[in-house]
Write a protein that holds these residues in place. Structure first.
Motif, PDB file in Angstrom:
ATOM      1  N   GLY A  75       0.911  -1.069   0.050  1.00 38.23           N
ATOM      2  CA  GLY A  75      -0.002  -0.055   0.024  1.00 38.23           C
ATOM      3  C   GLY A  75       0.596   1.168   0.032  1.00 38.23           C
ATOM      4  N   ILE A  76       1.773   1.404   0.901  1.00 40.13           N
ATOM      5  CA  ILE A  76       2.749   2.602   1.045  1.00 40.13           C
ATOM      6  C   ILE A  76       3.496   2.726  -0.348  1.00 40.13           C
ATOM      7  CG2 ILE A  76       4.730   3.454   2.347  1.00 40.13           C
ATOM      8  CD1 ILE A  76       3.532   2.142   4.617  1.00 40.13           C
ATOM      9  N   GLY A  77       3.981   1.590  -0.738  1.00 38.62           N
ATOM     10  CA  GLY A  77       4.979   1.697  -2.224  1.00 38.62           C
ATOM     11  C   GLY A  77       3.982   2.145  -3.335  1.00 38.62           C
ATOM     12  N   LEU A  78       2.835   1.505  -3.491  1.00 29.58           N
ATOM     13  CA  LEU A  78       1.752   1.960  -4.452  1.00 29.58           C
ATOM     14  C   LEU A  78       1.614   3.547  -4.400  1.00 29.58           C
ATOM     15  CD1 LEU A  78       0.556   0.894  -7.194  1.00 29.58           C
ATOM     16  CD2 LEU A  78      -1.551   0.250  -5.663  1.00 29.58           C
ATOM     17  N   ILE A  79       1.235   3.744  -3.296  1.00 30.55           N
ATOM     18  CA  ILE A  79       0.718   5.374  -2.793  1.00 30.55           C
ATOM     19  C   ILE A  79       1.930   6.202  -3.170  1.00 30.55           C
ATOM     20  CG2 ILE A  79      -0.007   7.031  -1.128  1.00 30.55           C
ATOM     21  CD1 ILE A  79      -1.577   4.770   0.138  1.00 30.55           C
ATOM     22  N   THR A  80       3.004   5.772  -2.768  1.00 36.12           N
ATOM     23  CA  THR A  80       4.390   6.390  -3.026  1.00 36.12           C
ATOM     24  C   THR A  80       4.554   6.721  -4.647  1.00 36.12           C
ATOM     25  OG1 THR A  80       5.138   5.833  -0.942  1.00 36.12           O
ATOM     26  CG2 THR A  80       6.708   6.998  -2.556  1.00 36.12           C
ATOM     27  N   ALA A  81       4.327   5.697  -5.390  1.00 32.32           N
ATOM     28  CA  ALA A  81       4.733   5.723  -6.819  1.00 32.32           C
ATOM     29  C   ALA A  81       3.773   6.422  -7.528  1.00 32.32           C
ATOM     30  CB  ALA A  81       4.763   4.199  -7.532  1.00 32.32           C
ATOM     31  N   ILE A  82       2.638   6.402  -6.959  1.00 34.99           N
ATOM     32  CA  ILE A  82       1.425   7.222  -7.687  1.00 34.99           C
ATOM     33  C   ILE A  82       1.760   8.837  -7.447  1.00 34.99           C
ATOM     34  CG2 ILE A  82      -1.127   7.778  -7.644  1.00 34.99           C
ATOM     35  CD1 ILE A  82      -1.449   4.574  -7.267  1.00 34.99           C
ATOM     36  N   PHE A  83       1.871   9.211  -6.044  1.00 33.37           N
ATOM     37  CA  PHE A  83       2.303  10.252  -5.635  1.00 33.37           C
ATOM     38  C   PHE A  83       3.439  11.207  -6.625  1.00 33.37           C
ATOM     39  CE2 PHE A  83       4.339  13.532  -2.926  1.00 33.37           C
ATOM     40  CZ  PHE A  83       3.309  14.508  -2.904  1.00 33.37           C
ATOM     41  N   LEU A  84       4.334  10.247  -6.358  1.00 35.97           N
ATOM     42  CA  LEU A  84       5.778  10.894  -7.163  1.00 35.97           C
ATOM     43  C   LEU A  84       5.308  10.780  -8.704  1.00 35.97           C
ATOM     44  CD1 LEU A  84       8.591   8.760  -5.340  1.00 35.97           C
ATOM     45  CD2 LEU A  84       7.734  11.248  -4.815  1.00 35.97           C
ATOM     46  N   HIS A  85       4.848   9.987  -9.220  1.00 40.71           N
ATOM     47  CA  HIS A  85       4.234  10.122 -10.874  1.00 40.71           C
ATOM     48  C   HIS A  85       3.547  11.443 -10.991  1.00 40.71           C
ATOM     49  CE1 HIS A  85       3.381   8.878 -14.736  1.00 40.71           C
ATOM     50  NE2 HIS A  85       2.170   9.132 -14.537  1.00 40.71           N
ATOM     51  N   GLN A  86       2.540  11.687 -10.154  1.00 38.80           N
ATOM     52  CA  GLN A  86       1.791  12.796 -10.340  1.00 38.80           C
ATOM     53  C   GLN A  86       2.675  14.433 -10.298  1.00 38.80           C
ATOM     54  OE1 GLN A  86      -1.288  12.841 -11.600  1.00 38.80           O
ATOM     55  NE2 GLN A  86      -1.341  10.663 -11.419  1.00 38.80           N
ATOM     56  N   PHE A  87       3.585  14.136  -9.443  1.00 42.12           N
ATOM     57  CA  PHE A  87       4.734  15.327  -9.312  1.00 42.12           C
ATOM     58  C   PHE A  87       5.913  15.170  -9.399  1.00 42.12           C
ATOM     59  CE2 PHE A  87       0.688  15.348  -6.381  1.00 42.12           C
ATOM     60  CZ  PHE A  87       0.207  16.629  -6.450  1.00 42.12           C
ATOM     61  N   PRO A  88       6.195  15.240 -10.308  1.00 46.35           N
ATOM     62  CA  PRO A  88       7.659  14.817 -11.101  1.00 46.35           C
ATOM     63  C   PRO A  88       8.829  15.768 -10.330  1.00 46.35           C
ATOM     64  CG  PRO A  88       6.143  15.198 -12.825  1.00 46.35           C
ATOM     65  CD  PRO A  88       5.199  15.547 -11.864  1.00 46.35           C
ATOM     66  N   TRP A  89       8.419  16.873  -9.790  1.00 47.97           N
ATOM     67  CA  TRP A  89       9.629  17.834  -9.339  1.00 47.97           C
ATOM     68  C   TRP A  89       9.804  17.123  -7.913  1.00 47.97           C
ATOM     69  CZ3 TRP A  89       8.000  20.494  -4.615  1.00 47.97           C
ATOM     70  CH2 TRP A  89       6.680  20.602  -4.554  1.00 47.97           C
ATOM     71  N   SER A 139       9.237  -0.037  -9.249  1.00 46.74           N
ATOM     72  CA  SER A 139       8.520  -0.954 -10.583  1.00 46.74           C
ATOM     73  C   SER A 139       7.353  -0.400 -10.956  1.00 46.74           C
ATOM     74  CB  SER A 139       8.219  -2.350  -9.982  1.00 46.74           C
ATOM     75  OG  SER A 139       7.580  -2.320  -9.074  1.00 46.74           O
ATOM     76  N   THR A 140       6.487   0.236 -10.064  1.00 44.83           N
ATOM     77  CA  THR A 140       5.283   0.852 -10.483  1.00 44.83           C
ATOM     78  C   THR A 140       5.540   2.425 -11.032  1.00 44.83           C
ATOM     79  OG1 THR A 140       4.139  -0.211  -8.534  1.00 44.83           O
ATOM     80  CG2 THR A 140       3.167   1.881  -9.821  1.00 44.83           C
ATOM     81  N   LEU A 141       6.573   2.983 -10.489  1.00 44.12           N
ATOM     82  CA  LEU A 141       6.809   4.245 -11.536  1.00 44.12           C
ATOM     83  C   LEU A 141       7.674   3.953 -12.675  1.00 44.12           C
ATOM     84  CD1 LEU A 141       9.043   6.264  -8.524  1.00 44.12           C
ATOM     85  CD2 LEU A 141       7.059   6.933  -9.912  1.00 44.12           C
ATOM     86  N   ASN A 142       8.348   2.774 -13.027  1.00 46.85           N
ATOM     87  CA  ASN A 142       8.798   2.761 -14.478  1.00 46.85           C
ATOM     88  C   ASN A 142       7.653   1.993 -15.297  1.00 46.85           C
ATOM     89  OD1 ASN A 142      11.792   3.062 -13.669  1.00 46.85           O
ATOM     90  ND2 ASN A 142      11.964   0.900 -12.954  1.00 46.85           N
ATOM     91  N   GLY A 143       6.732   1.339 -14.529  1.00 48.83           N
ATOM     92  CA  GLY A 143       5.776   0.889 -15.518  1.00 48.83           C
ATOM     93  C   GLY A 143       4.770   2.163 -16.018  1.00 48.83           C
ATOM     94  N   LEU A 144       4.374   3.243 -15.050  1.00 49.65           N
ATOM     95  CA  LEU A 144       3.811   4.315 -15.371  1.00 49.65           C
ATOM     96  C   LEU A 144       4.608   5.373 -16.303  1.00 49.65           C
ATOM     97  CD1 LEU A 144       2.770   5.278 -11.946  1.00 49.65           C
ATOM     98  CD2 LEU A 144       1.304   4.433 -13.649  1.00 49.65           C
ATOM     99  N   ARG A 145       6.141   5.193 -16.333  1.00 51.95           N
ATOM    100  CA  ARG A 145       6.859   6.152 -16.899  1.00 51.95           C
ATOM    101  C   ARG A 145       6.779   5.551 -18.422  1.00 51.95           C
ATOM    102  NH1 ARG A 145      12.000   5.612 -18.727  1.00 51.95           N
ATOM    103  NH2 ARG A 145      12.292   3.858 -17.014  1.00 51.95           N
ATOM    104  N   LEU A 146       6.751   4.221 -18.624  1.00 49.80           N
ATOM    105  CA  LEU A 146       6.768   3.653 -19.871  1.00 49.80           C
ATOM    106  C   LEU A 146       5.626   3.425 -20.668  1.00 49.80           C
ATOM    107  CD1 LEU A 146       9.396   0.563 -18.939  1.00 49.80           C
ATOM    108  CD2 LEU A 146       9.808   3.060 -20.276  1.00 49.80           C
TER     109      LEU A 146
END
Length: 253
Positions: A75-89, A139-146
């Motif tokens: 849960g924490i990893g998925l939420i973190t990935a989504i949050f960082l993807h939405q705010f690249p800075w 892994s989620t960040l990479n998937g979202l980025r690709l």
């Protein structure tokens, strides 16, 4: 896959495992190896049967701890990935710290957690979360980025909002990458639970192995190892089955 093909796949590793166990057992008999140094497989199985009620009690404790920590880490990893993807800075600012969390040895961090949070369940869960969330996040960040750039353009041309694009395109296409992280975290979570129990718990396979090690009971140490490996493989297999179910749309094309 036909029955013959399945046999061809499974027969070599099963045969190799059986040969290894036979050589192991015969070696301990021929060289008269002391049981406290290296017991044979037969002695380990016999002790496992004798110790089963106690082993099962410790195993259930480890399973509960692992599943709580694993689910929390996901849960924490998925939420973190989504949050960082939405705010690249923010991602650029925090990414080095994410990597830093994985460079701190758990064996060194665990005593600090015990000092800060006591000897209860909470610090052991934190240990598992620290180990599990990183593979899921990366892994989620990479998937979202690709996500396919042409599909992103198509969604924009269709008038889709950023939220619609994320939920209907980016996240579904990141699911295979997410499961790659989950499979890594599944195996890490069991090891993290074992380390946490070895250091502080009064129950669990880690505690059982610590006691066995102190008493020079190598047979019981091997029992603990078998339980950890079996649980890791079962948890990994469950993730693989979930992956096949969630990604069935890829094979349906």
């Amino acid at each position: 896959m036909s029955g013959g093909s399945r046999w061809k796949t499974w027969l070599p590793p099963v045969g190799a495992a059986l040969l290894f166990l036979i050589v192991w057992q015969l070696s301990t008999m021929w060289f008269d190896v002391q049981k406290w140094i290296l017991p044979g497989p037969i002695q380990i199985v016999q002790e496992g049967i004798t110790q089963w009620p106690r082993v099962w009690m410790h195993t259930t404790t480890t399973i509960q701890l692992t599943l709580i920590g694993f689910a929390s880490g996901i849960g924490i990893g998925l939420i973190t990935a989504i949050f960082l993807h939405q705010f690249p800075w923010i991602k650029r600012a925090l990414y080095p710290f994410l990597i830093l969390t994985q460079n701190i040895p758990i064996i060194a961090l665990a005593p600090l957690l015990l000092i800060w949070f006591g000897l209860g369940l909470f610090p052991r869960i934190i240990i598992i979360i620290i180990v599990c969330f990183f593979p899921v996040t990366i892994s989620t960040l990479n998937g979202l980025r690709l996500t396919d750039a042409n599909m992103l353009k198509f969604m924009a041309m269709s008038g889709a909002s950023k939220r619609q694009t994320f939920w209907k395109l980016e996240l579904p296409h990141a699911i295979p990458s997410l499961f790659s992280g989950l499979k890594i975290s599944a195996t890490y979570s069991v090891m993290a639970a074992f380390i946490a129990e070895w250091l502080s718990a009064s129950e669990g396979i880690g505690t059982y192995m610590r006691t066995a090690n102190s008493a020079f009971r190598a047979d019981r140490v091997f029992i603990g190892i078998i339980v950890i490996v079996a649980f890791s493989m079962i948890l990994f297999g469950c993730i693989v089955l979930l992956e096949k179910w969630f990604t069935r749309w890829k094979t349906a094309k």
